[in-house]
Design a protein around this motif. Structure first.
Motif, PDB file in Angstrom:
ATOM      1  N   VAL A  10       0.838  -1.206   0.000  1.00  0.00           N
ATOM      2  CA  VAL A  10       0.000   0.000   0.000  1.00  0.00           C
ATOM      3  C   VAL A  10       0.867   1.247   0.000  1.00  0.00           C
ATOM      4  CG1 VAL A  10      -1.657   1.354   1.329  1.00  0.00           C
ATOM      5  CG2 VAL A  10      -1.988  -1.101   1.070  1.00  0.00           C
ATOM      6  N   THR A  13       2.490   1.737  -3.381  1.00  0.00           N
ATOM      7  CA  THR A  13       1.495   2.145  -4.390  1.00  0.00           C
ATOM      8  C   THR A  13       1.152   3.623  -4.243  1.00  0.00           C
ATOM      9  OG1 THR A  13       0.551  -0.086  -4.400  1.00  0.00           O
ATOM     10  CG2 THR A  13      -0.793   1.679  -5.324  1.00  0.00           C
ATOM     11  N   LEU A  14       0.890   4.047  -3.006  1.00  0.00           N
ATOM     12  CA  LEU A  14       0.531   5.450  -2.765  1.00  0.00           C
ATOM     13  C   LEU A  14       1.692   6.382  -3.091  1.00  0.00           C
ATOM     14  CD1 LEU A  14      -1.450   5.063   0.586  1.00  0.00           C
ATOM     15  CD2 LEU A  14      -2.367   5.354  -1.715  1.00  0.00           C
ATOM     16  N   GLU A  26      -1.608   7.022 -12.926  1.00  0.00           N
ATOM     17  CA  GLU A  26      -2.046   6.487 -11.631  1.00  0.00           C
ATOM     18  C   GLU A  26      -2.737   5.134 -11.813  1.00  0.00           C
ATOM     19  OE1 GLU A  26      -2.973   9.434 -12.819  1.00  0.00           O
ATOM     20  OE2 GLU A  26      -2.179  10.994 -11.476  1.00  0.00           O
ATOM     21  N   ALA A  30      -1.814   1.735  -9.784  1.00  0.00           N
ATOM     22  CA  ALA A  30      -2.815   0.995  -9.007  1.00  0.00           C
ATOM     23  C   ALA A  30      -2.895  -0.455  -9.465  1.00  0.00           C
ATOM     24  CB  ALA A  30      -4.176   1.670  -9.138  1.00  0.00           C
ATOM     25  N   THR A 159     -15.328   9.741  -4.780  1.00  0.00           N
ATOM     26  CA  THR A 159     -15.260   9.429  -3.350  1.00  0.00           C
ATOM     27  C   THR A 159     -16.666   9.189  -2.792  1.00  0.00           C
ATOM     28  OG1 THR A 159     -15.256  11.801  -2.846  1.00  0.00           O
ATOM     29  CG2 THR A 159     -13.122  10.708  -2.991  1.00  0.00           C
ATOM     30  N   MET A 285      -7.139   0.043  -7.104  1.00  0.00           N
ATOM     31  CA  MET A 285      -7.084   0.550  -5.728  1.00  0.00           C
ATOM     32  C   MET A 285      -7.997  -0.244  -4.807  1.00  0.00           C
ATOM     33  SD  MET A 285      -4.741   2.703  -5.453  1.00  0.00           S
ATOM     34  CE  MET A 285      -5.111   2.888  -3.702  1.00  0.00           C
ATOM     35  N   VAL A 289      -6.652  -2.030  -1.426  1.00  0.00           N
ATOM     36  CA  VAL A 289      -7.243  -1.790  -0.105  1.00  0.00           C
ATOM     37  C   VAL A 289      -7.831  -3.067   0.479  1.00  0.00           C
ATOM     38  CG1 VAL A 289      -9.057  -0.530   1.139  1.00  0.00           C
ATOM     39  CG2 VAL A 289      -7.638   0.654  -0.537  1.00  0.00           C
ATOM     40  N   PRO A 330      -7.507   7.259  -2.807  1.00  0.00           N
ATOM     41  CA  PRO A 330      -6.955   6.200  -1.955  1.00  0.00           C
ATOM     42  C   PRO A 330      -7.286   6.399  -0.479  1.00  0.00           C
ATOM     43  CG  PRO A 330      -5.306   6.938  -3.532  1.00  0.00           C
ATOM     44  CD  PRO A 330      -6.454   7.889  -3.633  1.00  0.00           C
ATOM     45  N   LEU A 333     -10.789   5.175   0.189  1.00  0.00           N
ATOM     46  CA  LEU A 333     -10.824   3.712   0.191  1.00  0.00           C
ATOM     47  C   LEU A 333     -10.224   3.138   1.483  1.00  0.00           C
ATOM     48  CD1 LEU A 333      -9.837   3.025  -3.518  1.00  0.00           C
ATOM     49  CD2 LEU A 333     -12.018   2.465  -2.438  1.00  0.00           C
ATOM     50  N   LEU A 334      -9.166   3.776   1.986  1.00  0.00           N
ATOM     51  CA  LEU A 334      -8.569   3.326   3.239  1.00  0.00           C
ATOM     52  C   LEU A 334      -9.494   3.583   4.430  1.00  0.00           C
ATOM     53  CD1 LEU A 334      -4.905   4.590   2.688  1.00  0.00           C
ATOM     54  CD2 LEU A 334      -5.649   2.213   2.790  1.00  0.00           C
TER      55      LEU A 334
END
Length: 415
Positions: A10, A13-14, A26, A30, A159, A285, A289, A330, A333-334
């Motif tokens: 993670v 990736t971020l 991006e 991902a 989002t 993503m 996650v 992200p 999602l987290l």
């Protein structure tokens, strides 16, 4: 060991999404993170179809709306709307700024912030340039309103759509909670910008420079009609708790068929205009996650405050900070697994607080929101010198009051 490996994937990736070495998209970062989760982490290859099936409504909705908005843009609908704003302003620079801001808020709410940034920004630039105006305040209006006006509906921001889908929040419930925070954010943002750009907005501009409106032909009318019908369909489906993708795909298919039959679109050209990598980014993503959730979060404990006000503030602050570190999609999602593990009234407060922080908070920096990053590339290609320092100045002055206003309004709604 699995937990540490999941966290490392993670983090990598971020970091790559933020740095974008050699300009890599991006979406492919991902996808690489998802592949690492499958090959090295707790995910299995068989989990990929499951994730795609679970998010099919989100993916089909995004695909349909992307195709539809490209077709509507090509038909000239957004250009006509922007030119109408210039005519209604009657030569007043402040009135034009307010009308552009409100048009951006409307487009964001009904079609998504990406449409405002990608489609409306170049059109507004052209409208201001034709009148000899300083385009910079209007450009900042486009990017900020794209984020601050994206709270009200699930369709307004990716989002929102992810939280709406993953937590199974009803469309009317979502809108009932978010309309007041959205209104507070838009009004506050507009007032702050009128003050911030007061020296750059002319009191009057020459109306003689008005360009003729694009021809209102059958194609433009067809596009506007199908767009309006699609929006009605989206709200009808949302209110009756049916998949939103039906309206998006239906509208895109109908307008595509009309344009093809009338020889107004080229299918290959359309395929190049649509940002298909967004779908890869979402699936990638989600897998990253899910891998983190399975490898670490399932065994971790989170102490979310049981008090709704404290949970609300925690959500706003955490995702504001996190979005400006790792980007808002992200970060959202987290946050979803944490929300799922929260019970009682604090769960709703945390969920909506997360969206306030993830939608408005990222305007602090140039990299907090993918939409802002796209906007910056668009304005720089048009010769506007917007440095990171210039943006940060506007972000640091403009974001905090908007964030406070939206949070206060949400607190009132949740009382």
């Amino acid at each position: 060991m699995t937990a540490l490996l999941s966290i490392a994937i993670v983090a990598a990736t971020l970091a790559l999404i933020l740095i974008r070495p050699r300009g890599i998209s991006e979406a492919w970062v991902a996808a690489g993170g998802a592949a690492a989760m499958v090959l090295l982490g707790p995910m299995r290859l068989g989990d990929v179809p499951d994730v795609i099936r679970e998010t099919a409504d989100v993916l089909f909705f995004l695909a349909g709306m992307m195709v539809l908005t490209v077709l509507v843009e090509q038909a000239g609908v957004f250009e006509v709307l922007a030119e109408w704003c210039a005519r209604i302003a009657g030569g007043s620079g402040i009135a034009l700024f307010c009308l552009v801001f409100l048009l951006g808020a409307l487009v964001t709410a009904l079609l998504s912030l990406d449409v405002t940034v990608i489609v409306l920004t170049p059109i507004v630039y052209a409208v201001t340039l034709r009148r000899g105006l300083n385009a910079l305040p209007f450009m900042f209006a486009c990017t900020f309103v794209a984020n601050t006006a994206s709270l009200v509906f699930p369709i307004s921001n990716l989002t929102n759509l992810l939280v709406y889908h993953e937590l199974a929040i009803g469309f009317p419930t979502f809108a009932a909670h978010m309309w007041l925070p959205n209104l507070a954010a838009v009004v506050t943002n507009l007032l702050v910008f009128l003050w911030l750009f007061r020296a750059q907005l002319p009191r009057r501009f020459e109306t003689e420079t008005l360009a003729p409106l694009p021809a209102v032909d059958w194609w433009l009318l067809a596009a506007a009609t199908v767009l309006a019908a699609t929006l009605v369909g989206l709200f009808a489906l949302g209110l009756t708790h049916r998949p939103l993708a039906w309206a998006a795909l239906g509208g895109a298919a109908i307008l595509f068929a009309i344009g093809t039959a009338g020889h107004r679109i080229a299918p290959r050209s359309l395929g190049r205009e649509v940002a298909w990598p967004v779908l890869v980014f979402v699936v990638g993503m989600l897998l990253v996650v899910r891998g983190l959730e399975r490898g670490w979060l399932d065994g971790a404990s989170f102490r979310v405050p049981a008090n709704p006000t404290a949970a609300l503030l925690s959500g706003v602050v955490a995702t504001t900070i996190g979005s400006n570190v790792v980007n808002n999609v992200p970060m959202t999602l987290l946050a979803i697994p944490v929300i799922e593990r929260t019970a009682g009234p604090a769960r709703d407060a945390l969920a909506y607080g997360v969206l306030v922080g993830a939608n408005i908070g990222p305007t602090l920096t140039t990299y907090g929101s993918l939409a802002t990053m796209l906007w910056l590339a668009i304005v720089r290609r048009r010769g506007l010198d917007v440095s990171t320092r210039d943006y940060l100045r506007v972000g640091l002055l403009g974001t905090p009051p908007v964030l406070v206003a939206a949070t206060a309004a949400l607190w009132l709604v949740l009382r």
